[in-house]
Design an enzyme around this catalytic site. Structure first.
Site, PDB file in Angstrom:
ATOM      1  N   GLU A  33     -25.791  28.634   3.371  1.00  0.00           N
ATOM      2  CA  GLU A  33     -26.842  29.658   3.498  1.00  0.00           C
ATOM      3  C   GLU A  33     -26.691  30.592   2.298  1.00  0.00           C
ATOM      4  O   GLU A  33     -25.624  31.169   2.112  1.00  0.00           O
ATOM      5  CB  GLU A  33     -26.595  30.407   4.820  1.00  0.00           C
ATOM      6  CG  GLU A  33     -27.585  31.472   5.155  1.00  0.00           C
ATOM      7  CD  GLU A  33     -27.256  32.141   6.515  1.00  0.00           C
ATOM      8  OE1 GLU A  33     -26.056  32.316   6.854  1.00  0.00           O
ATOM      9  OE2 GLU A  33     -28.202  32.484   7.225  1.00  0.00           O
ATOM     10  N   SER A  49     -19.924  36.272   6.548  1.00  0.00           N
ATOM     11  CA  SER A  49     -20.728  35.772   7.661  1.00  0.00           C
ATOM     12  C   SER A  49     -21.863  36.725   7.999  1.00  0.00           C
ATOM     13  O   SER A  49     -22.806  36.338   8.686  1.00  0.00           O
ATOM     14  CB  SER A  49     -19.856  35.654   8.911  1.00  0.00           C
ATOM     15  OG  SER A  49     -18.763  34.814   8.688  1.00  0.00           O
ATOM     16  N   HIS A 108     -22.796  31.337   1.853  1.00  0.00           N
ATOM     17  CA  HIS A 108     -22.167  31.235   3.170  1.00  0.00           C
ATOM     18  C   HIS A 108     -22.020  29.772   3.590  1.00  0.00           C
ATOM     19  O   HIS A 108     -23.007  29.132   3.954  1.00  0.00           O
ATOM     20  CB  HIS A 108     -23.028  32.030   4.180  1.00  0.00           C
ATOM     21  CG  HIS A 108     -22.508  32.030   5.573  1.00  0.00           C
ATOM     22  ND1 HIS A 108     -23.326  32.093   6.673  1.00  0.00           N
ATOM     23  CD2 HIS A 108     -21.243  31.976   6.056  1.00  0.00           C
ATOM     24  CE1 HIS A 108     -22.588  32.070   7.762  1.00  0.00           C
ATOM     25  NE2 HIS A 108     -21.320  32.009   7.421  1.00  0.00           N
ATOM     26  N   ASN A 164     -25.752  33.570  11.802  1.00  0.00           N
ATOM     27  CA  ASN A 164     -25.002  34.400  12.755  1.00  0.00           C
ATOM     28  C   ASN A 164     -25.863  35.399  13.516  1.00  0.00           C
ATOM     29  O   ASN A 164     -25.459  35.899  14.559  1.00  0.00           O
ATOM     30  CB  ASN A 164     -23.822  35.068  12.053  1.00  0.00           C
ATOM     31  CG  ASN A 164     -22.717  34.051  11.821  1.00  0.00           C
ATOM     32  OD1 ASN A 164     -22.355  33.313  12.742  1.00  0.00           O
ATOM     33  ND2 ASN A 164     -22.216  33.962  10.596  1.00  0.00           N
TER      34      ASN A 164
HETATM   35  P1  NAI Z   1      -8.917  33.511   7.591  1.00  0.00           P
HETATM   36  O1  NAI Z   1      -8.333  34.613   8.392  1.00  0.00           O
HETATM   37  O2  NAI Z   1      -8.616  32.099   7.950  1.00  0.00           O
HETATM   38  O3  NAI Z   1      -8.500  33.686   6.028  1.00  0.00           O
HETATM   39  C1  NAI Z   1      -8.657  34.876   5.300  1.00  0.00           C
HETATM   40  C2  NAI Z   1      -7.635  34.859   4.156  1.00  0.00           C
HETATM   41  O4  NAI Z   1      -7.913  35.949   3.269  1.00  0.00           O
HETATM   42  C3  NAI Z   1      -6.187  35.027   4.640  1.00  0.00           C
HETATM   43  O5  NAI Z   1      -5.407  33.949   4.153  1.00  0.00           O
HETATM   44  C4  NAI Z   1      -5.755  36.362   4.038  1.00  0.00           C
HETATM   45  O6  NAI Z   1      -4.394  36.377   3.660  1.00  0.00           O
HETATM   46  C5  NAI Z   1      -6.673  36.480   2.822  1.00  0.00           C
HETATM   47  N1  NAI Z   1      -6.909  37.854   2.372  1.00  0.00           N
HETATM   48  C6  NAI Z   1      -7.204  38.931   3.148  1.00  0.00           C
HETATM   49  N2  NAI Z   1      -7.393  40.016   2.367  1.00  0.00           N
HETATM   50  C7  NAI Z   1      -7.198  39.604   1.067  1.00  0.00           C
HETATM   51  C8  NAI Z   1      -7.262  40.252  -0.196  1.00  0.00           C
HETATM   52  N3  NAI Z   1      -7.552  41.547  -0.307  1.00  0.00           N
HETATM   53  N4  NAI Z   1      -7.041  39.504  -1.300  1.00  0.00           N
HETATM   54  C9  NAI Z   1      -6.729  38.193  -1.218  1.00  0.00           C
HETATM   55  N5  NAI Z   1      -6.660  37.528  -0.046  1.00  0.00           N
HETATM   56  C10 NAI Z   1      -6.889  38.222   1.075  1.00  0.00           C
HETATM   57  O7  NAI Z   1     -10.481  33.779   7.562  1.00  0.00           O
HETATM   58  P2  NAI Z   1     -11.687  32.725   7.398  1.00  0.00           P
HETATM   59  O8  NAI Z   1     -12.045  32.226   8.737  1.00  0.00           O
HETATM   60  O9  NAI Z   1     -11.359  31.778   6.306  1.00  0.00           O
HETATM   61  O10 NAI Z   1     -12.883  33.706   6.948  1.00  0.00           O
HETATM   62  C11 NAI Z   1     -12.980  34.182   5.616  1.00  0.00           C
HETATM   63  C12 NAI Z   1     -14.389  34.679   5.371  1.00  0.00           C
HETATM   64  O11 NAI Z   1     -15.317  33.606   5.622  1.00  0.00           O
HETATM   65  C13 NAI Z   1     -14.837  35.848   6.267  1.00  0.00           C
HETATM   66  O12 NAI Z   1     -15.694  36.681   5.532  1.00  0.00           O
HETATM   67  C14 NAI Z   1     -15.597  35.123   7.385  1.00  0.00           C
HETATM   68  O13 NAI Z   1     -16.535  35.950   8.003  1.00  0.00           O
HETATM   69  C15 NAI Z   1     -16.273  34.003   6.599  1.00  0.00           C
HETATM   70  N6  NAI Z   1     -16.644  32.820   7.369  1.00  0.00           N
HETATM   71  C16 NAI Z   1     -15.830  32.360   8.369  1.00  0.00           C
HETATM   72  C17 NAI Z   1     -16.212  31.236   9.107  1.00  0.00           C
HETATM   73  C18 NAI Z   1     -15.351  30.717  10.222  1.00  0.00           C
HETATM   74  O14 NAI Z   1     -15.806  29.845  10.987  1.00  0.00           O
HETATM   75  N7  NAI Z   1     -14.115  31.170  10.373  1.00  0.00           N
HETATM   76  C19 NAI Z   1     -17.465  30.518   8.820  1.00  0.00           C
HETATM   77  C20 NAI Z   1     -18.196  31.042   7.689  1.00  0.00           C
HETATM   78  C21 NAI Z   1     -17.802  32.165   7.028  1.00  0.00           C
END
Ligand code: NAI
Length: 291
Positions: A153, A120, A141, A191
């Site tokens: 993006e 993000s 993104h 963001n």
């Molecule tokens: P989330 O917390 O729902 O999921 C993250 C997942 O990554 C978890 O299932 C976790 O177990 C896994 N994980 C963590 N470290 C790991 C590793 N070393 N190897 C393998 N798996 C690992 O997070 P979310 O919301 O899906 O966000 C993920 C990314 O997307 C972040 O970089 C966030 O900034 C970005 N993002 C999030 C948005 C949102 O609205 N939540 C929108 C756009 C981008």
């Protein structure tokens, strides 16, 4: 570059599941990896449930839904990413953790593979520096929820090649997304603008200007947004919002980006938003990511 046939998605949370789902629906073979076995099994049931809902509502044919499920493979081993064309990273928003993963991916992926991050806010140039292929590293993104939001993006790092940009733009368009392009600065376009607004909504609540309900109703009806900023923060995840504010604050060096103490306190208390059943608001049941 040839058309993308197979991708790897790392991180099976809200975003990774959505990305894996739309790629499979788009006819691409997908490996989905998460380091947490429970997260991987949640990802499988949430994608399967989402595809079934799309089929039952007539948004997807039964044939495409079943084909998509068959194209998905869930793996606990990153080694399975050896032969994919593009890897999309969607793990926790932490530069250190992402860099470790990029350096691992660089060793595992075939030499022509593109390494994309769904970050993000974190610098693509710095993530690329953890690899020996910075010309093949790029930001891709997606917005949340991935299946319904129309935008991607794309962020070019200092060394991202034209070929990588063209291939990733073509992939996003094949997934029926509209592409915008940002330079590699903290928070990029979306963001840089959205998070200070959400942070300001927290300050408005923190300083007692108004109730959370009035802040959200005010911004919905007063500025024509589909969700109020506090409700949206719960949907994104308060941990994700806080990480982005920290990147903006550190990278742009202006106190106006300092995270609101109330946001920090909620995250410290484990009130991470909808995914945990409690954030600014309390949710009666812990909701699965909306796909
Ligand atoms: P989330 O917390 O729902 O999921 C993250 C997942 O990554 C978890 O299932 C976790 O177990 C896994 N994980 C963590 N470290 C790991 C590793 N070393 N190897 C393998 N798996 C690992 O997070 P979310 O919301 O899906 O966000 C993920 C990314 O997307 C972040 O970089 C966030 O900034 C970005 N993002 C999030 C948005 C949102 O609205 N939540 C929108 C756009 C981008």
């Amino acid at each position: 570059m040839a058309e993308t046939k197979a991708i790897g998605v790392i991180g099976g949370g809200q975003m990774g599941s959505g990305i894996a789902q739309i790629a499979a629906v788009g006819g691409i073979d997908v490996w989905l990896h998460d380091s947490d076995a429970q997260a991987l099994s949640r990802a499988r049931s949430s994608i399967s449930g989402s595809l079934q809902r799309l089929v039952s509502k007539g948004h997807l044919s039964q044939e495409v839904g079943s084909d998509a499920m068959q194209r998905l493979r869930f793996t606990s081993s990153l080694e399975d990413f050896r032969s994919v064309d593009v890897i999309i990273e969607a793990i926790v928003e932490s530069e250190d953790v992402k860099k470790k993963v990029f350096s691992q991916l660089d060793r595992i992926a075939k030499s022509s593979a593109i390494l994309a991050s769904n970050t993000s806010s974190i610098s693509i140039t710095r993530l690329a520096s953890a690899t020996k292929r910075p010309q093949q590293v790029i930001g891709m993104h997606f917005m949340n929820p991935v299946p319904t939001m129309k935008l991607v993006e794309i962020i070019r790092g200092a060394d991202t090649s034209d070929g990588t940009f063209v291939a990733v733009k073509a992939l996003a368009e094949r997934l029926r997304k509209t592409v915008i392009c940002s330079q590699d600065y903290p928070g990029f376009i979306i963001n840089r603008i959205l998070m200070p607004m959400i942070n300001e909504a927290f300050f408005t609540l923190y300083t007692g200007v108004a109730t959370k309900e009035d802040i959200d109703v005010g911004m919905k009806l007063g500025t024509n947004q589909p969700m109020g900023p506090l409700e949206l923060a719960d949907f994104i995840g308060l941990d994700v919002c806080l990480s982005i504010m920290k990147v903006l604050h550190a990278g742009l060096g202006d106190s106006k980006y300092a995270p609101c103490p109330l946001l920090v306190q909620y995250v410290d208390a484990g009130r991470l938003g909808k995914k945990r059943g409690i954030g600014v608001y309390t949710y009666h049941k812990v909701t699965e990511p909306r796909l």
